[in-house]
Design an enzyme around this catalytic site. Structure first.
Site, PDB file in Angstrom:
ATOM      1  N   GLU A  46       0.905  -1.294   0.143  1.00 25.62           N
ATOM      2  CA  GLU A  46       0.197   0.258   0.079  1.00 25.62           C
ATOM      3  C   GLU A  46       0.776   1.356   0.009  1.00 25.62           C
ATOM      4  OE1 GLU A  46      -3.335   0.359  -0.400  1.00 25.62           O
ATOM      5  OE2 GLU A  46      -3.639  -1.703  -0.337  1.00 25.62           O
ATOM      6  N   ASN A  50       1.311   3.834  -3.077  1.00 26.03           N
ATOM      7  CA  ASN A  50       1.044   5.215  -2.732  1.00 26.03           C
ATOM      8  C   ASN A  50       1.970   6.249  -3.361  1.00 26.03           C
ATOM      9  OD1 ASN A  50      -1.646   4.887  -1.644  1.00 26.03           O
ATOM     10  ND2 ASN A  50      -0.841   5.381   0.356  1.00 26.03           N
ATOM     11  N   ARG A 104      -9.549   4.778  -6.789  1.00 22.81           N
ATOM     12  CA  ARG A 104      -8.926   4.349  -5.522  1.00 22.81           C
ATOM     13  C   ARG A 104      -9.968   4.271  -4.417  1.00 22.81           C
ATOM     14  NH1 ARG A 104      -4.912   2.585  -6.651  1.00 22.81           N
ATOM     15  NH2 ARG A 104      -4.286   2.846  -4.782  1.00 22.81           N
TER      16      ARG A 104
HETATM   17  P1  ADP Z   1      -5.670   6.108  -1.979  1.00 19.23           P
HETATM   18  O1  ADP Z   1      -4.262   5.548  -2.243  1.00 19.23           O
HETATM   19  O2  ADP Z   1      -6.813   4.873  -2.117  1.00 19.23           O
HETATM   20  O3  ADP Z   1      -6.111   7.165  -2.335  1.00 19.23           O
HETATM   21  P2  ADP Z   1      -4.450   6.132   0.760  1.00 19.23           P
HETATM   22  O4  ADP Z   1      -5.198   5.881   2.258  1.00 19.23           O
HETATM   23  O5  ADP Z   1      -3.635   4.944   0.399  1.00 19.23           O
HETATM   24  O6  ADP Z   1      -5.770   5.928  -0.391  1.00 19.23           O
HETATM   25  O7  ADP Z   1      -4.101   7.418   0.861  1.00 19.23           O
HETATM   26  C1  ADP Z   1      -4.787   8.478   0.687  1.00 19.23           C
HETATM   27  C2  ADP Z   1      -4.356  10.015   0.283  1.00 19.23           C
HETATM   28  O8  ADP Z   1      -3.073  10.307   0.735  1.00 19.23           O
HETATM   29  C3  ADP Z   1      -4.123   9.608  -1.253  1.00 19.23           C
HETATM   30  O9  ADP Z   1      -5.484   9.771  -2.054  1.00 19.23           O
HETATM   31  C4  ADP Z   1      -3.101  10.888  -1.534  1.00 19.23           C
HETATM   32  O10 ADP Z   1      -3.845  12.018  -1.404  1.00 19.23           O
HETATM   33  C5  ADP Z   1      -2.246  10.788  -0.185  1.00 19.23           C
HETATM   34  N1  ADP Z   1      -1.084  10.092  -0.326  1.00 19.23           N
HETATM   35  C6  ADP Z   1      -0.756   9.023  -0.012  1.00 19.23           C
HETATM   36  N2  ADP Z   1       0.643   8.583  -0.072  1.00 19.23           N
HETATM   37  C7  ADP Z   1       1.078   9.724  -0.772  1.00 19.23           C
HETATM   38  C8  ADP Z   1       2.571   9.973  -1.363  1.00 19.23           C
HETATM   39  N3  ADP Z   1       3.468   9.075  -1.300  1.00 19.23           N
HETATM   40  N4  ADP Z   1       2.576  11.070  -1.853  1.00 19.23           N
HETATM   41  C9  ADP Z   1       1.517  11.911  -2.079  1.00 19.23           C
HETATM   42  N5  ADP Z   1       0.394  11.860  -1.527  1.00 19.23           N
HETATM   43  C10 ADP Z   1       0.150  10.778  -0.929  1.00 19.23           C
HETATM   44 MG    MG Z   2      -3.353   4.165  -1.496  1.00 19.13          MG
END
Ligand code: ADP
Ligand code: MG
Length: 143
Positions: A46, A50, A104
């Protein structure tokens, strides 16, 4: 420090399963059961996904993955130098996603928190994001 590893990969989607497997292989020296191993690999997956999708939305950048074993802790850092997170509190919320159009689920951080003992997020807009995942070794199921 007892043991450690470092991996640097470009943010190609195909490298997600590679990173997951490498960290899983490193974790396996603790002789975890399949359930604990799968939880760890899913949490890493995960965080790496991301970094690939959100950290570097329009480009390919570098992702650094570090893992170490010390005291009673298995720790993994997933580090990107991508766009960063504006509102960390909001990003952690279950079902929050900044990319609903990409279907997502917004559950990545919830999965990480459910499967790990600690999840830390350090992020700066325009500079990047560092995720730290920790699992207490003593909490692993004895085989
Ligand atoms: P998803 O990936 O399904 O959108 P997550 O819970 O994994 O949901 O992440 C939530 C939000 O956090 C993402 O939609 C994004 O906006 C932000 N995010 C997470 N990891 C990163 C990253 N490495 N760089 C930039 N934004 C991130
Ligand atoms: Mg995610």
């Amino acid at each position: 420090m007892e043991n450690y590893m470092e991996l640097i990969i470009p943010s190609y989607s195909k490298n997600e399963s590679f990173a997951r497997a490498v960290v899983g292989a490193f974790f396996s020296q603790l002789d975890p059961d399949l359930n604990d191993l799968n939880e760890l690999k899913t949490a890493v997956s995960e965080a790496v996904t991301n970094a690939i999708i959100h950290g570097y939305p329009d480009s390919i950048g570098e992702i650094k993955i570090k893992a170490k074993i010390y005291d009673d802790v298995f720790e993994v850092n997933i580090i990107d130098q991508g766009v960063g997170i504006e509102d960390i509190e909001q990003a952690r919320e279950p079902l929050y996603t900044s990319k609903p159009e990409m279907e997502r689920s917004g559950l990545g951080f919830s999965v990480m928190e459910g499967f790990m003992d600690e999840v830390e997020i350090i992020s700066k807009v325009g500079a990047g994001t560092q995720i730290t995942l920790r699992k207490k070794i003593n909490n692993l199921k004895a085989k």
